[in-house]
Write a protein that holds these residues in place. Sequence first.
Motif, short mmCIF file in Angstrom:
data_model
loop_
_atom_site.label_atom_id
_atom_site.label_comp_id
_atom_site.label_asym_id
_atom_site.label_seq_id
_atom_site.Cartn_x
_atom_site.Cartn_y
_atom_site.Cartn_z
N UNK A 522 0.83 -1.20 0.00
CA UNK A 522 0.00 0.00 0.00
C UNK A 522 0.87 1.25 0.00
N UNK A 523 0.38 2.28 -0.67
CA UNK A 523 0.99 3.60 -0.51
C UNK A 523 0.56 4.17 0.85
N UNK A 524 1.19 5.27 1.30
CA UNK A 524 1.03 5.67 2.71
C UNK A 524 -0.38 5.95 3.19
N UNK A 525 -1.33 6.28 2.33
CA UNK A 525 -2.68 6.56 2.79
C UNK A 525 -2.88 8.03 3.09
N UNK A 526 -4.00 8.33 3.76
CA UNK A 526 -4.38 9.72 4.01
C UNK A 526 -4.28 10.04 5.49
N UNK A 527 -3.65 11.19 5.79
CA UNK A 527 -3.54 11.62 7.18
C UNK A 527 -4.86 12.21 7.64
N UNK A 528 -5.27 11.85 8.82
CA UNK A 528 -6.53 12.34 9.37
C UNK A 528 -6.33 12.99 10.71
N UNK A 529 -7.16 12.63 11.68
CA UNK A 529 -7.11 13.25 13.00
C UNK A 529 -5.82 12.91 13.73
N UNK A 530 -5.46 13.76 14.67
CA UNK A 530 -4.29 13.51 15.50
C UNK A 530 -4.68 12.62 16.67
N UNK A 531 -3.76 11.76 17.07
CA UNK A 531 -4.00 10.94 18.26
C UNK A 531 -3.56 11.69 19.51
N UNK A 532 -3.60 11.03 20.64
CA UNK A 532 -3.28 11.69 21.91
C UNK A 532 -1.84 12.15 21.97
N UNK A 533 -0.97 11.57 21.15
CA UNK A 533 0.44 11.95 21.14
C UNK A 533 0.73 13.03 20.11
N UNK A 534 -0.31 13.53 19.46
CA UNK A 534 -0.11 14.58 18.47
C UNK A 534 0.33 14.10 17.12
N UNK A 535 0.21 12.82 16.86
CA UNK A 535 0.62 12.25 15.58
C UNK A 535 -0.58 12.08 14.66
N UNK A 536 -0.41 12.30 13.36
CA UNK A 536 -1.50 12.02 12.43
C UNK A 536 -1.78 10.52 12.37
N UNK A 537 -3.02 10.16 12.32
CA UNK A 537 -3.43 8.77 12.14
C UNK A 537 -3.76 8.59 10.66
N UNK A 538 -2.99 7.76 9.99
CA UNK A 538 -3.16 7.55 8.55
C UNK A 538 -4.15 6.41 8.32
N UNK A 539 -5.06 6.63 7.38
CA UNK A 539 -6.03 5.60 6.99
C UNK A 539 -5.66 5.07 5.61
N UNK A 540 -5.56 3.75 5.50
CA UNK A 540 -5.20 3.10 4.24
C UNK A 540 -6.40 2.27 3.78
N UNK A 541 -6.80 2.46 2.53
CA UNK A 541 -7.94 1.73 1.96
C UNK A 541 -7.49 0.94 0.74
N UNK A 542 -8.45 0.25 0.14
CA UNK A 542 -8.15 -0.52 -1.07
C UNK A 542 -7.69 0.37 -2.22
N UNK A 543 -8.01 1.67 -2.17
CA UNK A 543 -7.54 2.59 -3.21
C UNK A 543 -6.03 2.76 -3.17
N UNK A 544 -5.42 2.46 -2.01
CA UNK A 544 -3.96 2.60 -1.89
C UNK A 544 -3.19 1.33 -2.26
N UNK A 545 -3.89 0.29 -2.71
CA UNK A 545 -3.17 -0.91 -3.17
C UNK A 545 -2.18 -0.52 -4.26
N UNK A 546 -1.00 -1.12 -4.21
CA UNK A 546 0.04 -0.65 -5.12
C UNK A 546 1.08 -1.75 -5.34
N UNK A 547 1.77 -1.65 -6.46
CA UNK A 547 2.90 -2.53 -6.77
C UNK A 547 4.04 -1.67 -7.27
N UNK A 548 5.26 -2.04 -6.97
CA UNK A 548 6.43 -1.25 -7.36
C UNK A 548 7.62 -2.20 -7.59
N UNK A 549 8.62 -1.71 -8.26
CA UNK A 549 9.82 -2.50 -8.52
C UNK A 549 10.83 -2.29 -7.40
N UNK A 550 11.55 -3.36 -7.07
CA UNK A 550 12.65 -3.29 -6.11
C UNK A 550 13.89 -3.88 -6.76
#
Length: 812
Positions: A522-550
Amino acid sequence: MSAQATTTAQMRRRQGWKGTPGANGSWVVTVSLAVLIFSATNLLWPIFDTNTWSAKAIVLVTIMLGAAALVRTFTGSQLWALIASIVGGAIVLVGFTGRGSPRATVEGWGVLAEQLVEQLRSDAAPLRETDAMTTLVLIGVAIIVVLCDFFVFGIRGRSLAMLPLLAFPLIPMALGIDAFDGWAYVFAALALAVFLYAVSSWHQRVHDEELSYQGFLVDSRGLAGLGGALGVTAVSLVAVLVASTVVPAPTGIDAIRQTSTAGLSTNRANPIIDLGEDLRRNNAVEVLRYATTTDQGSLPYLTLQTLSDLNGSDDWTPGAFDGNVAIDGSELPLPTGVSAGAQSSEFTTRIVLNDGVSSFLPRPGFAASIVDLQGEFLLEEQTGDVRSANDEALAQNYEIQTVVPTPSFETISQLEVDVPPELEPLTQVPDEPSADRIRDVLAGIVDENAPAGTQALQLQAFFAKGFAYSETAPVQQGYDGTSLDVIAAFLDARAGYCVHYASAMAVMARMLGIPSRIGVGFTPGSAGELNAEGQPVYTVTSDQLHAWAELYLPGHGWVMFETTPAGALGNLVAPGPGETTAPTIDPFETTTPTPTPVETQSTAAPTVPPETPTPTPTDGTQTAGDQEGEEAGIDLTAVFVTLAVIAGALAVIALLLIPAFLRAARRRARRTAVLTGRPPQHPSAGTAAWQEISESAVDYGVRLATGLTPEAVVAAIAGAFETRRDPADAPASATDPAVAEVDDARSALDRIRVEHEHAAFSDPGAGEQLSAGERSALWNDVLVVRAALRAAAAPAVRRRAVLAPASLSGRR
């Protein structure tokens, strides 16, 4: 022996040990039924990724129907044939699932049941052909075989026998499978025509032989019934063809299709197969949420699995997972090829993974340590993949420390690739005509005298110009996939989505002598609300399915090379400290101490990752580690297990009631024969009534030896009535109700005997001269005799007469 005697002997053999027409069945009908079931099972093929189970199903059907037919031939008993079929099926299933000893086999069944429950919760069509799923299919086929055999030979049904077979086309429709294999339906239709003709001919032959034995003249029917069989088949084929073009494709039953996180390709043995379908879905499905100590710079991709095998004209596939390192919370070995001091980023991530996504753990880079996992997990050191030891796609809430190689462009451009011996296979490209077409394109891209690292960067830059991102063009133009043929077509069309860009980059890198593979995740997803530590909580859905070369670079290990156009990748940059794209609230309730963050190159002020209890922002929900005490939600495992136990109990009860149903069906057929005066399987009303009271007497424990005269049969049955009189008592008066019932039953018995003898020894057709009132009175006499037999029997005999009637087993 005279010709007439020979004919009579043949008729008696065909009528079976009990003298009942068709009791010995028909091998022709059995074979046609087997072929029909074989062809019907083919309709299940689209719901599985492979179909090796089909061979086992053929063995199962053959043994079950063969055992039933063999026992039926020698005993004339449908009950014993039914038992033989069930026993034969059980032996085959034990043979397929047995593990040496009875105890190990039973324990293995428990493991299969657990695996099945998990797969039903997490998998989606096309289903993985696991041992558990294969066993479930075989059990279903066995039940259908028992029902079809019972309907054909037990109650002599023609079209009724087709009802259980409807499960085969209906199951794919319920799962929303829109694949239509016309040849499978044609084959099934032809098998249906053969079956209908075989059953029709057998029914006619049995009826004709009975009429002939009673003195009627019967002419040969030739091919009678063939037209009807062909007509039904033609109508069925036309209906299927019309439905396939007019009726919309099946969407499935929501309750079935939505039991998992929706059939993502991440749940497959090869996750790249259906990745395009997942990207093209109308409604995105949430897969996971995470928070990370990376709050500046680029966000990492979340890798699930790597694909390293490319053979012939096939798509890329995963290599063998050898899982040689157990995940126990301790430090894990460095990824293959990574040298100490290599440019990399290290960070900590807390991931909440939804149920049913994958048995592989999403990881942002290569895992250095993983804690808080539920269940046993293994690390494949060669690839860096982490998978459940039991191949379970369970919900997880875990913390992972990872390392991501981050060499600069300048560093990469100066690298020469020294390929280790174990990676030599990852530089090979199959010798296919399409490979030459790809090499022709490659020759115009790279400088053949440049270092391998520079060539890799030139190759990556090639895809940045003149290519378009499209999820539909490959499907419309017929080059969807990752094989060499598809890659060559993609390079000509210059339009595709991530799997085409990744596979083209990886194949071309191999042609340059650089080991390569494909990462899926998956690609990183979308940043949403902050958690109690002040960090963004990222949501990953089927739209973020991905393939890449290594690509493998010495000293750095496997480095990602992204070639998909940036516009299709979404957000790849972490927001700065305190930034958010949504209202700042605490979406998760922290229930355990937060871990100490790791110093990273990508963050100046690392914070703590969230201990997120569930994948969705709800208050007061338990963490994945507290699922054993969960009270607010529904335990789906318990639901499935409970339903499985209930279904199993109902199946056992249904099987135990089959003899009672069979005996009741035979009684109803004789009632029809007596009351209508046009018996379909009996030559006369008197004969049908006589057969019913004879078998009823056997059911209630009266022994009727073969060859008894009608008078002897009446005496034996009447003797059972007398058991109601107690010899120690004074002689009963004629006004005693019990005596009156016995006398009525004896009188009714005599009247049935007279009508039977009249039908058997009078001129043909005499039995049909009874009036409607006489036929009704005759059946009432049958009921009176049966009531007297029941009243005279002990309670245990009464139960046995209903649940295990002796007349079905051929006992006299």
